[in-house]
Design an enzyme around this catalytic site. Structure first.
Site, PDB file in Angstrom:
ATOM      1  N   LYS A 180     -52.999  31.722 -27.661  1.00 14.02           N
ATOM      2  CA  LYS A 180     -54.180  32.582 -27.589  1.00 14.02           C
ATOM      3  C   LYS A 180     -55.402  31.771 -27.175  1.00 14.02           C
ATOM      4  O   LYS A 180     -56.216  32.223 -26.350  1.00 14.02           O
ATOM      5  CB  LYS A 180     -54.422  33.236 -28.954  1.00 14.02           C
ATOM      6  CG  LYS A 180     -55.107  34.580 -28.895  1.00 14.02           C
ATOM      7  CD  LYS A 180     -54.128  35.660 -28.445  1.00 14.02           C
ATOM      8  CE  LYS A 180     -54.755  37.035 -28.476  1.00 14.02           C
ATOM      9  NZ  LYS A 180     -53.778  38.092 -28.180  1.00 14.02           N
ATOM     10  N   GLU A 234     -54.547  36.828 -35.811  1.00 12.81           N
ATOM     11  CA  GLU A 234     -53.513  37.210 -34.855  1.00 12.81           C
ATOM     12  C   GLU A 234     -52.149  37.351 -35.539  1.00 12.81           C
ATOM     13  O   GLU A 234     -51.725  36.467 -36.293  1.00 12.81           O
ATOM     14  CB  GLU A 234     -53.414  36.155 -33.747  1.00 12.81           C
ATOM     15  CG  GLU A 234     -52.504  36.531 -32.601  1.00 12.81           C
ATOM     16  CD  GLU A 234     -53.101  37.603 -31.701  1.00 12.81           C
ATOM     17  OE1 GLU A 234     -52.333  38.302 -31.012  1.00 12.81           O
ATOM     18  OE2 GLU A 234     -54.351  37.734 -31.676  1.00 12.81           O
ATOM     19  N   TYR A 246     -48.221  32.823 -22.697  1.00 14.11           N
ATOM     20  CA  TYR A 246     -48.319  33.747 -23.827  1.00 14.11           C
ATOM     21  C   TYR A 246     -47.161  34.741 -23.758  1.00 14.11           C
ATOM     22  O   TYR A 246     -46.043  34.366 -23.401  1.00 14.11           O
ATOM     23  CB  TYR A 246     -49.706  34.413 -23.855  1.00 14.11           C
ATOM     24  CG  TYR A 246     -50.041  34.944 -25.225  1.00 14.11           C
ATOM     25  CD1 TYR A 246     -50.155  34.062 -26.310  1.00 14.11           C
ATOM     26  CD2 TYR A 246     -50.194  36.294 -25.471  1.00 14.11           C
ATOM     27  CE1 TYR A 246     -50.431  34.524 -27.589  1.00 14.11           C
ATOM     28  CE2 TYR A 246     -50.474  36.770 -26.739  1.00 14.11           C
ATOM     29  CZ  TYR A 246     -50.580  35.878 -27.803  1.00 14.11           C
ATOM     30  OH  TYR A 246     -50.837  36.335 -29.054  1.00 14.11           O
ATOM     31  N   ASN A 301     -53.517  45.185 -20.889  1.00 14.52           N
ATOM     32  CA  ASN A 301     -53.346  43.794 -21.292  1.00 14.52           C
ATOM     33  C   ASN A 301     -54.604  43.354 -22.029  1.00 14.52           C
ATOM     34  O   ASN A 301     -55.701  43.367 -21.471  1.00 14.52           O
ATOM     35  CB  ASN A 301     -53.128  42.933 -20.045  1.00 14.52           C
ATOM     36  CG  ASN A 301     -52.739  41.510 -20.380  1.00 14.52           C
ATOM     37  OD1 ASN A 301     -53.124  40.966 -21.413  1.00 14.52           O
ATOM     38  ND2 ASN A 301     -51.971  40.888 -19.500  1.00 14.52           N
ATOM     39  N   ALA A 350     -51.325  48.225 -34.606  1.00 15.47           N
ATOM     40  CA  ALA A 350     -51.896  48.494 -33.290  1.00 15.47           C
ATOM     41  C   ALA A 350     -52.263  49.969 -33.150  1.00 15.47           C
ATOM     42  O   ALA A 350     -53.364  50.313 -32.714  1.00 15.47           O
ATOM     43  CB  ALA A 350     -50.908  48.083 -32.203  1.00 15.47           C
ATOM     44  N   GLY A 372     -48.411  51.767 -36.708  1.00 13.69           N
ATOM     45  CA  GLY A 372     -48.567  50.449 -37.314  1.00 13.69           C
ATOM     46  C   GLY A 372     -49.972  49.924 -37.120  1.00 13.69           C
ATOM     47  O   GLY A 372     -50.921  50.690 -36.916  1.00 13.69           O
TER      48      GLY A 372
END
Length: 553
Positions: free
Chosen positions: A164, A235, A91, A449, A295, A293
């Site tokens: 993912k 995602e 990833y 994470n 996130a 943004g």
């Protein structure tokens, strides 16, 4: 029916050199393999040695991809055995490199491609998998508009969904036979792709507006109708689309957006741990988010919800959150604010006296005296010495979360932030960093994470059969992650390492399933929830049953 040699080309059933001589005879593949009969352990040891010989992480990514195409069990055995080492390979960040070369390097695909130019094919595309209504637990979909800081990569972004799903399986035991990766091909604004002779996606600009919304709605309706038990994971959608899709559909479908909810929840976990140090309450926190943004606002949403649960009114909670973006503090007089920023825009009348024109980050910190500073800006070194010292001046134990990655984009390195704050800042970051030595104390820096959280959240949702992913379930996941660290020692990290993600994910799953029951959204009950979670976790082993039957699509 497949031919008798199909088993060697079928990643779902192939065991390679682990087939016994009797099995080879029964399957009609005698003489098609070397004489040795190996155990899975022996195969995994060889595969790991081959992996270690690869000259770069991108070559390792390609090797693992080819192994996945050949033997699914062996692939996941390798991931599970070396998950900490291989997470950055399968990833972020290596998948970003692979995505940029995806069309040029195209060999095979494990995804479903839905084209906005052919909406009539959506149902047929899913039907081609040959899966029934009860055969799917999880679907990860992306339109690849905002890939891991590298932007719009169109159909090349398919590997985001595939990667993912690999983490879901390796970290939480989500059955890889019961998942689907989906790319929504709505075009791309990436001229490099549009001009490439090898690009495999729709060769036109990204479709927006009503046609885009109708296509997403068609995907949601079709996927949820055909696979009513599946969690629909979104995602790397663009910021405005991501928030609008989530807000508009969370009450109707079983949807989850990792960029907003998962990232927000892992930040919640770090703050939960930090508040055990400061003994503060959620309702008392003052939050500044630098980088507003998807996130950043997702984190603000989660912390806002926690403030409400802790007794704050909606007005009080909103008044304790400040967003700072590229044009400074977000205020209600700014033209063209996206909807996700409008929610937290400060009245200009309230802050107009702070500065002439734009109100920068340092001024905001001086005025607000935040207890929590989050960075999701990708502006390297934006948290200067003045910023950190001013933050530490305003509160005894500031919670400092510079989360941008990779290293070239992080707002401040802990090796600077620890001494600048006099060792008082409680820090977690978005990249792996070594401990920091300062004034006789070793400071362990936790990594925020998402893999610590979303695999367990998905597993808990599946085990409970939750109809929706609720704020209570996200909160439970965050608390479960935070509960895995001991913050009593000086310099202790705020988040656990990723060394034992399977055990961590199981703990999160149990907490999430309990929260689903408490919230009234669970559709499955279990006498022993811990055992139910363990039984639900797929293991990368060869079963005693000989792999016969139809080839899976």
């Amino acid at each position: 029916m497949p031919t008798r040699t199909t088993v060697l080309q079928d990643r779902f059933r192939n065991r390679g050199t682990a087939f016994t001589l009797d099995q080879r005879a029964e399957l009609g593949i005698t003489g098609r393999l070397p004489a040795a009969v190996e155990t899975l352990d022996e195969q995994a040891a060889r595969a790991y040695a081959q992996l270690r010989d690869q000259p770069s992480d991108l070559h390792k990514y390609i090797y693992l991809n080819e192994l996945h195409d050949q033997n699914q069990v062996l692939y996941y055995r390798l991931l599970v055995d070396h998950l900490t080492e291989l997470l950055p390979v399968v990833y972020d960040p290596t998948v970003g490199e692979a995505i940029q070369q995806w069309s040029t390097d195209f060999r095979d695909s494990r995804a479903v491609y839905l084209s906005i130019d052919r909406p009539e094919d959506v149902e047929a595309s899913f039907a081609s998998l040959g899966l029934g209504t009860g055969d799917v637990d999880l679907i990860v979909v992306s339109d690849a508009q905002e890939i891991l800081g590298i932007g719009d990569w169109g159909v090349n972004g398919t590997d985001i969904s595939i990667g993912k799903l690999a983490v879901y399986t390796a970290a939480a035991g989500i059955d890889p036979d019961r998942v689907i990766a989906v790319n929504l091909d709505v075009g791309t604004d990436n001229e490099q792709l549009l001009n490439s002779p090898y690009y495999l996606g729709n060769r036109h600009a990204r479709v927006t507006g009503e046609r885009y919304d109708d296509f997403v709605a068609l995907y949601l309706e079709t996927a949820s109708r055909l696979f009513p038990d599946a969690l629909l994971h979104f995602e790397d959608f663009g910021p405005s689309n991501a928030r609008r899709i989530l807000v508009g559909n969370a009450a109707k479908y079983r949807v989850f957006n990792d960029d907003m909810q998962g990232t927000g929840a892992i930040v919640m976990a770090a703050v939960f741990a930090a508040l055990r140090v400061t003994r503060g309450r959620w309702a008392e926190q003052r939050l500044v988010v630098f980088g507003a943004g998807t996130a950043g606002t997702g984190m603000a949403d989660q912390i806002h919800a926690a403030m409400l649960r802790d007794g704050a009114t909606a007005g009080e909670a909103k008044s304790n959150i400040w967003l700072v973006d590229i044009h400074g503090l977000v205020t209600d007089d700014m033209a063209g604010l996206p909807d996700y920023q409008q929610v937290y825009a400060r009245p200009k009348s309230e802050v107009g006296s702070w500065a002439d024109g734009e109100i920068d980050l340092l001024t905001t910190i001086e005025q607000v005296r935040p207890t929590i500073l989050i960075g999701t800006s990708t502006a390297h070194n934006a948290f200067t010495e003045d910023v950190v010292r001013t933050l530490a001046k305003g509160t005894e134990r500031p919670i400092l979360l510079p989360l941008s990655n990779p290293t070239s984009r992080i707002e401040v390195m802990p090796s600077d932030a620890v001494p600048w704050s006099g060792g008082r800042a409680l820090i977690a970051v978005g990249i792996p960093v070594p401990p920091v030595e300062y004034d006789g104390v070793t400071y362990t820096i936790g990594q925020a994470n998402n893999a610590l959280l979303y695999p367990g959240l998905g597993l808990g949702t599946i085990v409970s059969g939750a109809r929706h992913v609720t704020d209570t379930m996200l909160l439970a996941a965050a608390e479960a992650v935070a509960g895995q660290v001991d913050v009593s020692e000086p310099g202790a990290g705020l988040l656990p390492p990723v060394d034992d993600l399977r055990a961590s994910s199981a703990t999160v799953a149990v907490a999430v399933a309990k929260a689903a029951v408490a919230d009234g959204v669970a559709t499955k009950s279990h006498d022993n929830l811990i055992q139910a979670v363990q039984q639900a976790m797929w293991q990368p082993v060869y079963t005693g049953e000989l792999p016969t039957g139809e080839t899976q699509p």
